[in-house]
Write an enzyme that holds these catalytic residues in place. Structure first.
Site, PDB file in Angstrom:
ATOM      1  N   HIS A   1       0.865  -1.194   0.000  1.00  0.00           N
ATOM      2  CA  HIS A   1       0.000   0.000   0.000  1.00  0.00           C
ATOM      3  C   HIS A   1       0.894   1.234   0.000  1.00  0.00           C
ATOM      4  O   HIS A   1       1.578   1.509   0.986  1.00  0.00           O
ATOM      5  CB  HIS A   1      -0.882  -0.049   1.260  1.00  0.00           C
TER       6      HIS A   1
ATOM      7  N   GLU B   1      -1.987  -1.437  -3.616  1.00  0.00           N
ATOM      8  CA  GLU B   1      -3.093  -0.767  -2.906  1.00  0.00           C
ATOM      9  C   GLU B   1      -2.872   0.718  -2.925  1.00  0.00           C
ATOM     10  O   GLU B   1      -1.760   1.186  -2.639  1.00  0.00           O
ATOM     11  CB  GLU B   1      -3.101  -1.212  -1.441  1.00  0.00           C
TER      12      GLU B   1
ATOM     13  N   THR C   1      -6.299   1.001   7.548  1.00  0.00           N
ATOM     14  CA  THR C   1      -7.464   1.255   6.700  1.00  0.00           C
ATOM     15  C   THR C   1      -8.705   0.808   7.451  1.00  0.00           C
ATOM     16  O   THR C   1      -9.015  -0.371   7.522  1.00  0.00           O
ATOM     17  CB  THR C   1      -7.313   0.500   5.364  1.00  0.00           C
TER      18      THR C   1
END
Ligand code: PXP
Length: 248
Positions: free
Chosen positions: A46, A73, A104
């Site tokens: 991410h 991500e 998240t």
């Protein structure tokens, strides 16, 4: 027979440890290669807007080094779209991002910005990426994901895992039932179904057993567990638990 279940290993928190000292070690790309050798079917990373763990250079090096697919991500911003289009990873998973959150915390609200997201993912799809939406197990969000042309939904397992860890078994079972029902709904809408967030050896079995789920993305627990048993054995054990749960 269910489809085989893929394990995507999220290496963000190797970068978290590296960044705590600001140097080059431990290297998340080395962890990704080790994960690959240990049986990961894919690597997830991410790239956050604030670059708190994974860096732009990490993404560049992962694209060069990996044999397994990279699941990139990112938030649905112009900056991230440009980076994804430059690297053309196998998959792009859109996640909500708020600077103040520790992780998240919720799923993407596709319904709130359906038209924008439809326009946003079109060039990613044209570039060959499989586009995944990280959402709560919610019928409206799943239907919206299908309408905008996403190929994949990743169902957020965070609330289920939190209820499990806190011993709130009624809530846990309700969450699990919702995820199971919505995995079925998403598959019926033609979406590939993934799941992830907060999964551990203890919480993974009923999620791994859902026949429509074909990929789990797991990070924080595995990187933590690696402190005690090493990364490769930690991943191998997750594979074993997932495969056993799938069979039974
Ligand atoms: N899937 C998505 C979309 C995520 O954002 C995360 C966390 O970055 C994960 C899976 C993995 O969650 P965890 O690190 O809690 O295993």
């Amino acid at each position: 027979m269910s489809d085989p279940l893929r394990l995507g290993v999220n290496i963000d928190h190797v970068a978290t440890v590296r960044n705590a000292r600001g140097g080059a070690l431990p290297d998340p790309v080395r962890a990704a290669k080790l994960a690959e050798e240990a049986g990961a079917d894919g690597i997830t990373a991410h790239l956050r807007e604030d670059r708190r763990h994974i860096s732009d250079d990490d993404i560049e090096r992962l694209m060069d080094a990996l044999r397994v697919p990279l699941n990139f991500e990112m938030a649905a911003t112009d900056e991230m779209q440009a980076i994804a289009l430059r690297h053309r990873p196998h998959a792009v998973c859109l996640v909500p991002e708020r600077r103040e959150e520790r992780t998240t915390e919720g799923g993407l609200d596709i319904l709130r910005e359906e038209d924008r997201l439809a326009r946003f993912i079109a060039p990613l799809r044209e570039a060959g990426a499989r586009v995944s939406m990280f959402i709560a197990a919610d019928r409206g969000q799943i239907d919206a994901a299908a309408r905008i042309g996403a190929q994949v939904v990743e169902l957020h397992t965070g609330a289920y895992c939190d209820a499990h860890a806190e011993g709130h078994f009624g809530d846990r079972d309700a969450e699990l039932a919702r995820i199971a029902e919505m995995a079925g709904h998403a598959a019926a809408r033609g979406l590939e179904v993934h799941a992830g967030h907060g999964l551990t050896y203890e919480s993974v079995p009923p999620i791994a057993a859902l026949p429509q789920v074909v990929e789990l993305n797991i990070g924080h627990f595995l990187i933590g567990e690696a402190i005690f048993r090493g990364l490769a054995p930690a991943i191998a054990e997750m594979r074993r638990v997932m495969d056993d749960s799938r069979r039974n």
